[in-house]
Design a protein around this motif. Sequence first.
Motif, mmCIF file in Angstrom:
data_model
loop_
_atom_site.group_PDB
_atom_site.id
_atom_site.type_symbol
_atom_site.label_atom_id
_atom_site.label_comp_id
_atom_site.label_asym_id
_atom_site.label_seq_id
_atom_site.Cartn_x
_atom_site.Cartn_y
_atom_site.Cartn_z
ATOM 1 N N LYS B 266 0.849 -1.196 0.000
ATOM 2 C CA LYS B 266 0.000 0.000 0.000
ATOM 3 C C LYS B 266 0.879 1.239 0.000
ATOM 4 N N MET B 267 0.477 2.194 -0.839
ATOM 5 C CA MET B 267 1.129 3.503 -0.808
ATOM 6 C C MET B 267 0.054 4.560 -0.693
ATOM 7 N N SER B 268 0.288 5.544 0.158
ATOM 8 C CA SER B 268 -0.691 6.605 0.360
ATOM 9 C C SER B 268 0.069 7.871 0.742
ATOM 10 N N TYR B 269 -0.052 8.897 -0.079
ATOM 11 C CA TYR B 269 0.692 10.128 0.185
ATOM 12 C C TYR B 269 0.027 10.927 1.296
ATOM 13 N N GLY B 270 0.859 11.648 2.043
ATOM 14 C CA GLY B 270 0.328 12.703 2.905
ATOM 15 C C GLY B 270 0.142 13.959 2.072
ATOM 16 N N ARG B 271 -0.364 15.017 2.689
ATOM 17 C CA ARG B 271 -0.671 16.217 1.905
ATOM 18 C C ARG B 271 0.581 16.847 1.319
ATOM 19 N N GLU B 272 1.653 16.899 2.095
ATOM 20 C CA GLU B 272 2.858 17.537 1.584
ATOM 21 C C GLU B 272 3.398 16.769 0.384
ATOM 22 N N GLU B 273 3.432 15.446 0.482
ATOM 23 C CA GLU B 273 3.913 14.660 -0.656
ATOM 24 C C GLU B 273 2.979 14.799 -1.843
ATOM 25 N N SER B 274 1.686 14.913 -1.563
ATOM 26 C CA SER B 274 0.731 15.072 -2.657
ATOM 27 C C SER B 274 1.045 16.319 -3.483
ATOM 28 N N PHE B 275 1.468 17.395 -2.812
ATOM 29 C CA PHE B 275 1.815 18.607 -3.573
ATOM 30 C C PHE B 275 2.971 18.342 -4.535
ATOM 31 N N HIS B 276 3.871 17.410 -4.163
ATOM 32 C CA HIS B 276 4.975 17.069 -5.063
ATOM 33 C C HIS B 276 4.618 15.912 -5.985
ATOM 34 N N GLY B 277 3.541 15.210 -5.660
ATOM 35 C CA GLY B 277 3.257 13.945 -6.330
ATOM 36 C C GLY B 277 2.290 14.030 -7.493
ATOM 37 N N HIS B 278 1.818 15.209 -7.838
ATOM 38 C CA HIS B 278 0.979 15.334 -9.038
ATOM 39 C C HIS B 278 1.260 16.662 -9.726
ATOM 40 N N VAL B 279 0.865 16.708 -10.993
ATOM 41 C CA VAL B 279 1.079 17.923 -11.789
ATOM 42 C C VAL B 279 0.119 19.020 -11.324
ATOM 43 N N HIS B 280 0.445 20.254 -11.646
ATOM 44 C CA HIS B 280 -0.393 21.394 -11.275
ATOM 45 C C HIS B 280 -0.888 22.118 -12.529
ATOM 46 N N ASN B 347 10.943 23.616 -12.885
ATOM 47 C CA ASN B 347 9.868 23.793 -11.913
ATOM 48 C C ASN B 347 9.037 22.511 -11.852
ATOM 49 N N PRO B 348 8.146 22.391 -10.865
ATOM 50 C CA PRO B 348 7.315 21.186 -10.791
ATOM 51 C C PRO B 348 6.524 20.995 -12.093
ATOM 52 N N PRO B 349 6.380 19.744 -12.537
ATOM 53 C CA PRO B 349 5.666 19.509 -13.796
ATOM 54 C C PRO B 349 4.216 19.996 -13.717
ATOM 55 N N GLU B 677 -2.539 29.426 -4.741
ATOM 56 C CA GLU B 677 -1.305 29.428 -5.523
ATOM 57 C C GLU B 677 -0.238 28.549 -4.874
ATOM 58 N N VAL B 678 0.312 27.661 -5.685
ATOM 59 C CA VAL B 678 1.521 26.948 -5.286
ATOM 60 C C VAL B 678 2.669 27.924 -5.535
ATOM 61 N N VAL B 679 3.245 28.415 -4.443
ATOM 62 C CA VAL B 679 4.307 29.412 -4.579
ATOM 63 C C VAL B 679 5.622 28.668 -4.799
ATOM 64 N N VAL B 680 6.258 28.944 -5.934
ATOM 65 C CA VAL B 680 7.513 28.271 -6.287
ATOM 66 C C VAL B 680 8.603 29.334 -6.376
ATOM 67 N N VAL B 685 8.960 24.415 -3.966
ATOM 68 C CA VAL B 685 7.590 24.720 -3.545
ATOM 69 C C VAL B 685 7.640 25.240 -2.125
ATOM 70 N N ARG B 686 7.114 26.440 -1.912
ATOM 71 C CA ARG B 686 7.229 27.087 -0.598
ATOM 72 C C ARG B 686 6.055 26.793 0.327
ATOM 73 N N ASN B 687 4.970 26.296 -0.219
ATOM 74 C CA ASN B 687 3.773 26.150 0.628
ATOM 75 C C ASN B 687 3.049 24.829 0.387
ATOM 76 N N PRO B 688 3.757 23.691 0.548
ATOM 77 C CA PRO B 688 3.101 22.408 0.270
ATOM 78 C C PRO B 688 2.231 21.926 1.430
ATOM 79 N N SER B 689 1.272 22.706 1.830
ATOM 80 C CA SER B 689 0.337 22.277 2.871
ATOM 81 C C SER B 689 -0.902 23.152 2.790
ATOM 82 N N PHE B 690 -1.975 22.670 3.385
ATOM 83 C CA PHE B 690 -3.201 23.472 3.404
ATOM 84 C C PHE B 690 -3.143 24.581 4.456
ATOM 85 N N THR B 691 -2.023 24.673 5.185
ATOM 86 C CA THR B 691 -1.842 25.834 6.051
ATOM 87 C C THR B 691 -1.613 27.083 5.200
#
Lengths: 287, 760
Positions: B266-280, B347-349, B677-680, B685-691
């Motif tokens: 099983k693999m399941s991303y947390g929120r921070e990894e999710s910001f890196h784990g998919h395209v924007h 930059n992130p894909p 905005e995903v601030v890069v 990535v400067r803000n990979p969280s819902f905070t």
Amino acid sequence: MDFLQPSSWHEALAIRAERPDALPIAGGTDVMVELNFDRRRPGALLDLTRVGELREWSVEDGGRVRLGAGVPYARVIGELGDRLPGLAMAARTVGSPQIRVRGTVGGNLGSASPAGDAHPPLLAAGAEVEVASAARGTRRVPVADYFTGVKRNVLEPDELIAAVLVPTAAGPQQFCKVGTRNAMVISVSAFALALHPDRQAVGTGIGSAAPTPRCAPEAEEFLAGELDWAARRPLPEGLARAFGERVAAAAAPIDDVRGTAAYRRHSLAVLARRAVTWAWDDLRRAA
Amino acid sequence: MTTTQTGARTAGRIGDNAQRPDGTLKVTGEFAYASDLWHDDMVWGVTLRSPHPHARIRRIDVAEALAVPGVSAVLTADDVPGENAYGLEHADQPVLAADVVRYEGEPVALVAADHPETARRAAARIRVDYEVLPALTDPRRALDDDAPEVHPGGNLVRHLRVRRGDPAPTAPVVVSLDFEVGMQDQAFLGPESGLAVPAEDGGVDLYVATQWLHVDQRQVCLALGMPPGKVRLTLAGVGGAFGGREDLSVHVHACLLALRTGRPVKMSYGREESFHGHVHRHPATMTYEFGAERDGTLVYARADVLLDGGAYASSTAAVVGNAGLLGLGPYRIPSVAVDAYGVFTHNPPCGAMRGFGCVQAAFAHEALMDELAAAVGVSPVEIRQRNGMREGDRTTTGQVIDSAAPVAELLERVAAMPLPPPLETSDLRNLPGAVGNTTHGEGVRRGVGYAVTYKNVGFSEGFDDYSTARVRLQVVAGEAVATVHTAAAEVGQGLVTVQQQIARTELGVERVVVVPADTTVGSAGSTSASRQTYVTGGAVKAACEAVRTAVLQRAAVALGGPVAGLALDGDKVVGAGGEVLAGLADLLGDDAVEETVEWRHRPTHAVDPETGQGDAHVQFAFSAHRAVVDVDVELGLVKVVALDTAQDVGRALNPDAVVGQIQGGSAQGMGLALMEEVVVADGHVRNPSFTDYLLPTILDMPPMRVEVLEYADPHAPYGVRGVGEPPTISSGPAVAAAVRVACGRPLRRVPIRPEHVTGT
């Protein structure tokens, strides 16, 4: 990681002395985020939620509210809005309803974030933090001396926060917080104001605009000296503006992902000008 | 004497507000999302990602990680048995980086362990020796001669030219602007998750949250070096997608670990990894110019659109296609010159996100329409109505719009809706800043803004865009039951409900079971481009029709009469007058009738490479928004007071679900205008969280007035028109326009930040 659950304050202090690697946790609204993001792995968690003393508040001789470190924001709003209006206003802006049920003022002080919402009104009110250790007993630290750096405070490794002592409001208080959305947001800048007509003094608190929460002493003295305490005539627009500029000058903000230093300064000037206008109007109406 | 019994009509047909089959489970928290997947003997997989936007990998040492008790496998690029490359359009993205990392967050190694925490601890002990390289992070520099190459062959992913009409047009009124759009995240609430189970045949079964099972399967097979028969995918519960699940995430990684360990992984991303784990969503830099007559009638348009594709191609070429082909908005423009570019950077894909290239362009063309309106002295509504497309017009690529294009009417409808009451200051929650207590009315100005859009529905530019449906009708426990099987991904939008409604409508049976989507049935295409109700809906309809034909032939034989006039309704065979002729269960007996249909919409065509001219699209969907905002112009804080819309949906198969799509899409567009905005910075990535990646809350999103128009598209099944994307496109520009009106500043970038409004 050990999970330590004292059921009394005495026991909590004893554990704290034995386990300086233990991280105190109350509502968990900061600690759990740190753990979940893998930013911290303390040797132990010291759970304070079963320490009943921490969840109480009372009024001391002299009219100060002794607010137990474990009283959640929801109760500050519901039970202390009349005595501590500034703190209650700040509590209303914390997170979501769920967070306000869990999060505590003591926890805010423990984290000592420059963005902690409770800090500016505590500064403005002239509060003291009551800390304790098993070895040395209790000491009280003025909140203005409590913060020592970004997320740092005066606590010794064997100390816990017992309570915060906040003078009952003798005059109008305001709290204003800028965030980039209309709820559930960490402040870009925050400002708290307390008028103390009994001693013709002004208290201020600035959040998110310096390495620590801080007061604006020069602005306080300036305003206290200029206000027409006796006749309580309408506040001159120029005075409100000049006060705002002095508050902004007291800040030492940075650019970060939440906002720019220039905007933080600008917004503090606006917030301080508006807050003093509202507070003075309240005072005049009360007269 | 004979009596005629008329049966009850089957309920929950198309046009009804049928309830979602998964609705109760979702509302009560019982629904199993992909992150809830569980297998008794499973281990957990985690990903080690690059901390650098650009670096050479000199060496990877996994020994220390392997030595951690509980760790069952540590894998690197050397362990990828097939092609170490995947991608939606071009296989340019390594499953695990081999020699170079090209963005912060690129997967470098995998760990499987008996506990996720153990796996993370072990991953931290993998020693990767990086040689940090200079990173190209400014897309405007990507095509410079001296820019570092992200991939061999240069940094251009696609350049699309559109040319039409006069090559050197002039006009008495000319307006122009530059505009920038920041990087938006799909921010689906259910992070990337999957479970890979090794099979006895040496293959693997993968349960995963995704948008298109078959395109995943193709890529996973290539990476594993296995035929499709050995890699079977089943859709796990999807908690939102919005384009962010079109590219692979955990898919190959979980399979690699499962095949290596012989255990379910099983693999399941947390929120921070999710910001890196998919395209924007692609950030965009745009320059637009409109030329018009003195009355505002458009003469020409020029546009230059630059999209930052980040480190890998993903769907950048198709996004460039949309931005170029549709990026001048739903207007009649005699002469056009558009150049749209997608480039590689470190930059992130970036790739697919709801609105797909039209969102970015709409901010520019709608801001410029307001400039034009001001320049010629007409209202924002009037300028759009004057230039708005109508049925029969040609698009900027010369394609004739052959169904409704009600631009003027949509605007008229939103303009005619009642305006909200004036600012009410007694409750802080109504004010900008809300309980932040930043104003009691001081500095607050109201603004009203309009925007309109059109969006292609379905895949364009000659793509073979089809869906497959298998429908079976049989008796279960004495009742006729239809079973619908497709590989179409239900991502929350309600396709499962629509499939049931179509089957009930076509087969006249109450009980319809939509079985889980998997790869044992043919491809349904992607749950994207607002296409599933149209295309998979079309396939289900066609399969049901085939089943119905077979059943009615059987009925005609049994009843000894002609097929003509027979129909299915209320679980009965009925005659032309609705009279019941036979029970469906009796007619079917022990037999099952099953049909599988592959269904295509009308073909689309590639555009001319020099001029961009051609019939690139199958359908267009139109929407308009009117935003009303209160802006504290001294603090730059915004309260959206109203966000009202009108949209033509062709035909609303499930009216409640249609309104839900419109509300959600509108909120997402408003989010981009004001806060998302995903601030890069320098590739990080400067803000990979819902905070700090802010999504609108209930205090940011006003209640909406929604008018749904139903101008049936004669070429589409039931007349449907795609619904999901247009609201995301027109809501943001309307909000931005309203803020501009309120504060009087040009605001040429979104998200609009407080300091942009105050000018500090």
